[in-house]
Design an enzyme around this catalytic site. Structure first.
Site, mmCIF file in Angstrom:
data_model
loop_
_atom_site.group_PDB
_atom_site.id
_atom_site.type_symbol
_atom_site.label_atom_id
_atom_site.label_comp_id
_atom_site.label_asym_id
_atom_site.label_seq_id
_atom_site.Cartn_x
_atom_site.Cartn_y
_atom_site.Cartn_z
ATOM 1 N N ASP A 33 43.266 55.721 66.651
ATOM 2 C CA ASP A 33 43.249 55.709 68.118
ATOM 3 C C ASP A 33 44.051 54.523 68.657
ATOM 4 O O ASP A 33 44.774 54.636 69.640
ATOM 5 C CB ASP A 33 41.800 55.648 68.619
ATOM 6 C CG ASP A 33 40.956 56.764 68.018
ATOM 7 O OD1 ASP A 33 41.308 57.927 68.208
ATOM 8 O OD2 ASP A 33 39.969 56.453 67.326
ATOM 9 N N HIS A 36 34.713 57.030 68.128
ATOM 10 C CA HIS A 36 35.895 57.860 67.854
ATOM 11 C C HIS A 36 35.576 59.269 68.358
ATOM 12 O O HIS A 36 35.240 60.177 67.608
ATOM 13 C CB HIS A 36 36.211 57.874 66.358
ATOM 14 C CG HIS A 36 37.344 58.798 66.017
ATOM 15 N ND1 HIS A 36 38.639 58.586 66.440
ATOM 16 C CD2 HIS A 36 37.383 59.952 65.316
ATOM 17 C CE1 HIS A 36 39.412 59.566 66.003
ATOM 18 N NE2 HIS A 36 38.676 60.411 65.321
HETATM 19 C C1 LMR Z 1 41.678 62.927 65.049
HETATM 20 O O1 LMR Z 1 41.394 62.022 65.835
HETATM 21 O O2 LMR Z 1 42.829 63.342 64.900
HETATM 22 C C2 LMR Z 1 40.586 63.609 64.284
HETATM 23 O O3 LMR Z 1 39.448 62.804 64.239
HETATM 24 C C3 LMR Z 1 40.312 64.933 64.912
HETATM 25 C C4 LMR Z 1 39.245 65.712 64.228
HETATM 26 O O4 LMR Z 1 38.275 66.076 64.897
HETATM 27 O O5 LMR Z 1 39.389 65.990 63.035
#
Ligand code: LMR
Length: 433
Positions: free
Chosen positions: A245, A273
């Site tokens: 992120d 997250h």
């Molecule tokens: C991401 O942020 O790309 C992953 O965590 C998405 C997911 O839900 O697999």
């Protein structure tokens, strides 16, 4: 170095290796089979650390090595080699979900030395499932074929109590994705069970100072479950991956400001997250100047920037048809590098950590992404030179509320009584947009 590939029948438990030097090494040199499998298998190992320390060349009697082939039958003395005699002690790294897409990008980075350094030999311990075992063998074969000088051991298995033995790092990637129609509470429970079991296994057999990075979603709460099930390992050693992120936020800021991303620093992701995560533009800098001084478009920062970062994972799934893998692997590598190399002066990095004693006033006893600094010793301190305003704090509280609600859903897995699950309606993983 004694480098061996051996075909041997392996039953339910560790089998003493016929090759190599000390008992401790023999234990770690196994390639673990599913408990019920009795098929021929492959062990691959190089007992570098032992030989670097002892300077011992272990010439094997040809008769005892009739199962080996090719380069794996060759024995070297690392002390005799200028290139390897200054190497550090072997680091043991476990990776779960090792046959998956993220791992397929990550393992080769780890083996190449780009993460832990070019003087750091590495043993990779790959954890998979019974279903993925054949694929795990394929991964191990590709690692062999890559001839990485620093990769001294590869072992594969499906039992965390075997795979996690003596590990210094555990990168917990494997988790179930949320299936169609599955309640988020059910996902928390299914994945929570996995991380409770892995926490117990780490507690029992890993290095007492193992660093644990949880990637499998919902990673913050999975990390909390894991640490609660590993009371003999410092809670501070557990991380949830929010570096992806942070990287996404840096990219968006750079794009908007028309600069390359290396000019963007001090980007914090606060919280979970999930789509409540808070990319912090108040403290972020471009070329040492506050982002808000360079990007005057406050509406963009508050709305578009924030949402783009929060939902990036979901948009990516729409394009790819699957979750991010390569960029996740890069961010795992970045997250580890941030802990094993000193943080550049004045900067910090984001990682989801246990909130005990945090200076910001965030609720205690959850795993929350915050700004951290490291001396490069694998440990970190929270950054204290951060500003807060109402906008930032209000959003932080929303992510905090979400994590507190998630925690209640998994109380049965953290030893805190009966679970009660009442999640905010808009709670989503980045991939669920
Ligand atoms: C991401 O942020 O790309 C992953 O965590 C998405 C997911 O839900 O697999």
């Amino acid at each position: 170095m004694g480098l061996s590939t051996v075909y041997s029948p392996v039953g339910s438990h560790l089998v003493p290796a016929p090759l190599g030097t000390g008992a401790a090494h023999r234990r770690s040199a196994q390639l673990h089979r599913p408990r019920r499998a009795l098929l021929a298998t492959v062990r691959c190992s190089v007992d570098a650390a032992k030989q670097v320390q002892d300077g011992v060349a272990t010439a094997e009697a040809p008769a005892s090595r009739k199962d080996c082939f090719g380069v794996f039958c060759t024995t070297y003395d690392l002390k005799a080699d200028d290139k390897t005699k200054s190497w550090k002690k072997l680091v043991n790294v476990a990776v779960s979900g090792a046959a998956g897409m993220i791992s397929n990008h990550l393992l080769f980075k780890l083996a190449s030395g780009e993460v832990f350094g070019q003087d750091q030999p590495i043993a990779l311990k790959l954890l998979g499932s019974e279903r993925s075992f054949q694929a795990l063998e394929g991964v191990a074969m590709e690692l062999e074929d890559s001839l990485y000088p620093l990769l001294r051991e590869v072992s594969i298995g499906i039992d965390p109590y075997e795979v996690f033995e003596d590990v210094d790092w555990a990168l917990l990637i494997g988790a179930k994705p949320r299936g169609p129609g599955m309640e988020r509470a059910a996902l928390l429970d299914i994945n929570g069970q996995i991380f409770a079991d892995q926490g117990k296994a780490l507690n029992a057999v890993a290095s007492r100072n193992v660093k644990v990075l949880v990637v499998g979603n919902p990673c913050n709460t999975n990390a909390l479950i894991c640490l609660k099930n590993a009371p003999n390992i410092p809670a501070k050693n557990f991380h949830a991956l929010t570096r992806l992120d942070e990287n996404r936020a840096k990219c968006q800021v750079a794009l908007k400001a028309g600069v390359f991303y290396d000019k963007v620093s001090n980007v914090t992701i606060w919280g979970n997250h999930s789509t409540t995560q808070v990319p912090d533009f108040l403290n972020a800098k471009i070329d040492g100047r506050p982002v808000k001084e360079v990007i005057k478009d406050t509406k963009w920062l508050e709305e578009e920037f924030t949402m783009t970062v929060q939902k990036r994972g979901g948009v990516l799934i729409q394009k790819w048809g699957r979750s991010s893998a390569a960029s996740t692997a890069v961010s795992i590598a970045d997250a580890i590098k941030s802990l094993v190399t000193p943080t550049p002066e004045g900067d910090w990095f984001s990682t989801g950590v246990y909130t005990t004693g945090n200076p910001y006033g965030i609720a205690e006893d959850i795993v929350f992404s915050m700004p951290c600094r490291s001396k490069g010793d694998g440990d970190y301190e929270l950054a204290t030179d951060v500003s807060m305003d109402d906008f930032l704090w209000e959003r932080i509280k929303k992510s905090e509320a979400e994590l507190l609600a998630e925690k209640k859903c998994v109380a049965h897995l953290t030893g805190e009584g009966n679970a009660f699950c009442d999640l905010p309606e808009d709670t989503m993983l980045p991939g669920e947009v």
